[in-house]
Design a protein around this motif. Structure first.
Motif, mmCIF file in Angstrom:
data_model
loop_
_atom_site.group_PDB
_atom_site.id
_atom_site.type_symbol
_atom_site.label_atom_id
_atom_site.label_comp_id
_atom_site.label_asym_id
_atom_site.label_seq_id
_atom_site.Cartn_x
_atom_site.Cartn_y
_atom_site.Cartn_z
ATOM 1 N N LYS A 1 0.854 -1.171 0.000
ATOM 2 C CA LYS A 1 0.000 0.000 0.000
ATOM 3 C C LYS A 1 0.899 1.231 0.000
ATOM 4 O O LYS A 1 2.073 1.162 0.355
ATOM 5 C CB LYS A 1 -0.907 0.012 1.231
ATOM 6 C CG LYS A 1 -1.969 -1.084 1.233
ATOM 7 C CD LYS A 1 -2.910 -0.933 2.426
ATOM 8 C CE LYS A 1 -4.012 -1.968 2.369
ATOM 9 N NZ LYS A 1 -4.973 -1.836 3.505
ATOM 10 N N ASP B 1 1.341 5.610 0.887
ATOM 11 C CA ASP B 1 0.872 6.721 1.703
ATOM 12 C C ASP B 1 1.646 7.974 1.283
ATOM 13 O O ASP B 1 2.329 7.977 0.256
ATOM 14 C CB ASP B 1 1.023 6.429 3.202
ATOM 15 C CG ASP B 1 2.447 6.060 3.586
ATOM 16 O OD1 ASP B 1 3.399 6.622 2.987
ATOM 17 O OD2 ASP B 1 2.635 5.222 4.496
ATOM 18 N N PHE C 1 -0.329 -6.287 -4.508
ATOM 19 C CA PHE C 1 -1.457 -5.420 -4.160
ATOM 20 C C PHE C 1 -1.716 -4.372 -5.240
ATOM 21 O O PHE C 1 -2.857 -4.168 -5.666
ATOM 22 C CB PHE C 1 -1.175 -4.742 -2.811
ATOM 23 C CG PHE C 1 -2.247 -3.790 -2.370
ATOM 24 C CD1 PHE C 1 -3.493 -4.248 -1.980
ATOM 25 C CD2 PHE C 1 -2.003 -2.416 -2.344
ATOM 26 C CE1 PHE C 1 -4.484 -3.369 -1.566
ATOM 27 C CE2 PHE C 1 -2.982 -1.527 -1.936
ATOM 28 C CZ PHE C 1 -4.231 -2.009 -1.546
ATOM 29 N N SER D 1 -8.201 -3.544 -5.797
ATOM 30 C CA SER D 1 -8.073 -2.907 -4.483
ATOM 31 C C SER D 1 -6.861 -1.993 -4.428
ATOM 32 O O SER D 1 -6.910 -0.899 -3.859
ATOM 33 C CB SER D 1 -7.969 -3.978 -3.383
ATOM 34 O OG SER D 1 -9.155 -4.727 -3.287
ATOM 35 N N GLY D 2 -5.766 -2.438 -5.030
ATOM 36 C CA GLY D 2 -4.562 -1.613 -5.074
ATOM 37 C C GLY D 2 -4.773 -0.350 -5.889
ATOM 38 O O GLY D 2 -4.350 0.738 -5.484
ATOM 39 N N LEU E 1 -7.563 1.259 -6.404
ATOM 40 C CA LEU E 1 -8.424 2.174 -5.663
ATOM 41 C C LEU E 1 -7.656 2.875 -4.548
ATOM 42 O O LEU E 1 -7.812 4.080 -4.326
ATOM 43 C CB LEU E 1 -9.623 1.413 -5.078
ATOM 44 C CG LEU E 1 -10.569 0.752 -6.085
ATOM 45 C CD1 LEU E 1 -11.689 0.017 -5.359
ATOM 46 C CD2 LEU E 1 -11.141 1.765 -7.059
ATOM 47 N N GLN E 2 -6.795 2.124 -3.854
ATOM 48 C CA GLN E 2 -6.040 2.713 -2.747
ATOM 49 C C GLN E 2 -5.003 3.705 -3.256
ATOM 50 O O GLN E 2 -4.854 4.808 -2.714
ATOM 51 C CB GLN E 2 -5.372 1.604 -1.923
ATOM 52 C CG GLN E 2 -4.874 2.027 -0.563
ATOM 53 C CD GLN E 2 -3.429 2.535 -0.566
ATOM 54 O OE1 GLN E 2 -2.605 2.091 -1.361
ATOM 55 N NE2 GLN E 2 -3.118 3.470 0.329
ATOM 56 N N TYR E 3 -4.297 3.344 -4.322
ATOM 57 C CA TYR E 3 -3.300 4.243 -4.896
ATOM 58 C C TYR E 3 -3.961 5.536 -5.372
ATOM 59 O O TYR E 3 -3.469 6.651 -5.127
ATOM 60 C CB TYR E 3 -2.602 3.579 -6.087
ATOM 61 C CG TYR E 3 -1.533 2.567 -5.755
ATOM 62 C CD1 TYR E 3 -1.522 1.886 -4.527
ATOM 63 C CD2 TYR E 3 -0.533 2.265 -6.671
ATOM 64 C CE1 TYR E 3 -0.558 0.945 -4.250
ATOM 65 C CE2 TYR E 3 0.448 1.330 -6.397
ATOM 66 C CZ TYR E 3 0.435 0.665 -5.184
ATOM 67 O OH TYR E 3 1.397 -0.260 -4.907
ATOM 68 N N LYS F 1 -6.718 6.946 -4.460
ATOM 69 C CA LYS F 1 -7.181 7.769 -3.332
ATOM 70 C C LYS F 1 -6.038 8.599 -2.764
ATOM 71 O O LYS F 1 -6.199 9.791 -2.471
ATOM 72 C CB LYS F 1 -7.773 6.869 -2.250
ATOM 73 C CG LYS F 1 -8.320 7.628 -1.044
ATOM 74 C CD LYS F 1 -8.913 6.666 -0.028
ATOM 75 C CE LYS F 1 -9.428 7.414 1.200
ATOM 76 N NZ LYS F 1 -9.991 6.474 2.206
ATOM 77 N N GLU F 2 -4.864 8.005 -2.628
ATOM 78 C CA GLU F 2 -3.726 8.720 -2.067
ATOM 79 C C GLU F 2 -3.265 9.851 -2.992
ATOM 80 O O GLU F 2 -2.919 10.934 -2.517
ATOM 81 C CB GLU F 2 -2.572 7.744 -1.809
ATOM 82 C CG GLU F 2 -2.819 6.773 -0.669
ATOM 83 C CD GLU F 2 -3.046 7.489 0.658
ATOM 84 O OE1 GLU F 2 -2.284 8.422 0.971
ATOM 85 O OE2 GLU F 2 -4.001 7.121 1.368
ATOM 86 N N LYS G 1 -5.861 12.806 -3.112
ATOM 87 C CA LYS G 1 -5.793 13.679 -1.936
ATOM 88 C C LYS G 1 -4.950 14.915 -2.218
ATOM 89 O O LYS G 1 -5.159 15.974 -1.637
ATOM 90 C CB LYS G 1 -5.151 12.932 -0.754
ATOM 91 C CG LYS G 1 -6.025 11.933 -0.050
ATOM 92 C CD LYS G 1 -5.219 11.283 1.065
ATOM 93 C CE LYS G 1 -5.990 10.181 1.767
ATOM 94 N NZ LYS G 1 -5.153 9.516 2.805
#
Length: 333
Positions: free
Chosen positions: A36, A38, A78, A83-84, A86-88, A90-91, A94
């Motif tokens: 993931k 950040d 990931f 799922s990866g 979507l998470q990437y 989102k970061e 931001k």
């Protein structure tokens, strides 16, 4: 009265260039990793002054003649999964970084995807159904994250050339799901023969054009090398009246890096940091000033910035090299 008219004419004149100019895609191709991400991973992208990232989930094929694509499984890294993605996304979102979703196929042993070809109608049908399932999964994900661009395929020449009706139908199916802009990433020697440019929003090119046989070509030599290729790009752009997007571009920091810029499988070769800088400067000089050019995505950017690249690295990444400093300067302009 004349003064008032002149004032409004001046306002109109000042307004027109702003309205007619589109901000370029100053993009990076961001690696699909096992982790993931950040802010510690996105900061370096922001520092590079990039306003776009290409996020690349993967599907896998066993052989060039295998019709079944495996994707979005728990055996993948990931970043290669939905799922990866979507998470990437989102970061990055931001921090107001735009996203191109660019699903890609990997053939076992790294065989070239442009050579994927079936030997029977039955297998072609299986491949088409499998590819539709793969790409529509990520079309839905792209709509979910409100991605700015979706790339519907990457370097799939024989598939695209052999099954044109399938691709026309697929684009219509994608349009029902995803409401953003569409492109396709054609290889540098493929883009002139793609039949569906008129149906999508950007003419996408993976811009690894051969430019020079010199060991360490200068910017001027590279720009001369661009001349015949740029004419071909302009010819296709005018034919379809679509903006051109370099879905991938970049150069290794190695001797002879502009002779066959697509070669990534050979690690050997003397490190040549200046050759990489010259390549990036030349492509920027030739294209970023053109109104019909939308921008592009540098290959390749890794998430653990402090652990990659550097002065002893001869690969594509510009990270921790003079090329990164150049990108920051060019993308900030």
């Amino acid at each position: 009265m004349k003064t008032t008219k002149l004032f409004f004419l001046l306002l109109l004149f000042l307004e027109l260039p702003c309205n007619s100019q589109t901000k370029k895609v100053n993009g990076l191709s961001f690696v699909a990793s096992r982790d993931k991400i950040d802010i510690t991973h996105t900061n370096a992208v922001l520092n590079a002054q990039s306003n776009y990232v290409a996020l690349m989930p993967f599907g896998f094929i066993k052989e060039l003649s295998s019709p079944k694509i495996t994707h979005n499984t728990n055996r993948q890294w990931f970043g290669e999964t939905k799922s990866g993605l979507l998470q990437y996304a989102k970061e990055f979102q931001k921090n107001a970084v735009n996203v191109m979703v660019k699903p890609q196929i990997w053939v076992w042993r790294g065989e070239f995807t442009g050579n994927i070809e079936m030997d029977s109608e039955e297998k072609w049908t299986i491949l088409e159904n499998s590819y539709s399932e793969f790409i529509l999964t990520y079309a839905k994900a792209a709509q979910e994250i409100n991605a700015d661009i979706l790339c519907i395929g990457t370097e799939l020449e024989k598939f695209v050339m052999t099954r044109p009706q399938y691709w026309q139908k697929l684009i219509k199916e994608i349009r029902k799901i995803y409401k953003g802009k569409l492109t396709y990433a054609a290889n540098w020697d493929e883009f002139k023969r793609v039949s569906f440019w008129g149906e999508i929003d950007f003419i996408g090119v993976d811009a690894y054009f051969p430019l020079s046989d010199e060991k360490s070509p200068t910017v001027q030599e590279l720009e001369i090398g661009w001349e015949p290729h740029k004419k071909e790009v302009i010819k296709i752009q005018k034919k379809y009246n679509k903006p051109v997007l370099f879905t991938e571009f970049g150069y290794r920091s190695v001797d002879f890096n502009a002779k066959k810029p697509w070669e990534s499988n050979r690690v050997e070769g003397n490190v040549n940091l200046q050759a990489q800088v010259n390549g990036l400067q030349a492509i920027h000089n030739q294209f970023w000033k053109e109104d019909w050019f939308a921008g592009g995505f540098i290959w390749k950017w890794f998430h653990k910035h402090e652990e990659v690249g550097g002065e002893n690295n001869n690969r594509f990444t510009p990270q921790n090299k003079p090329a990164e400093q150049l990108i920051r300067k060019l993308y900030k302009q």
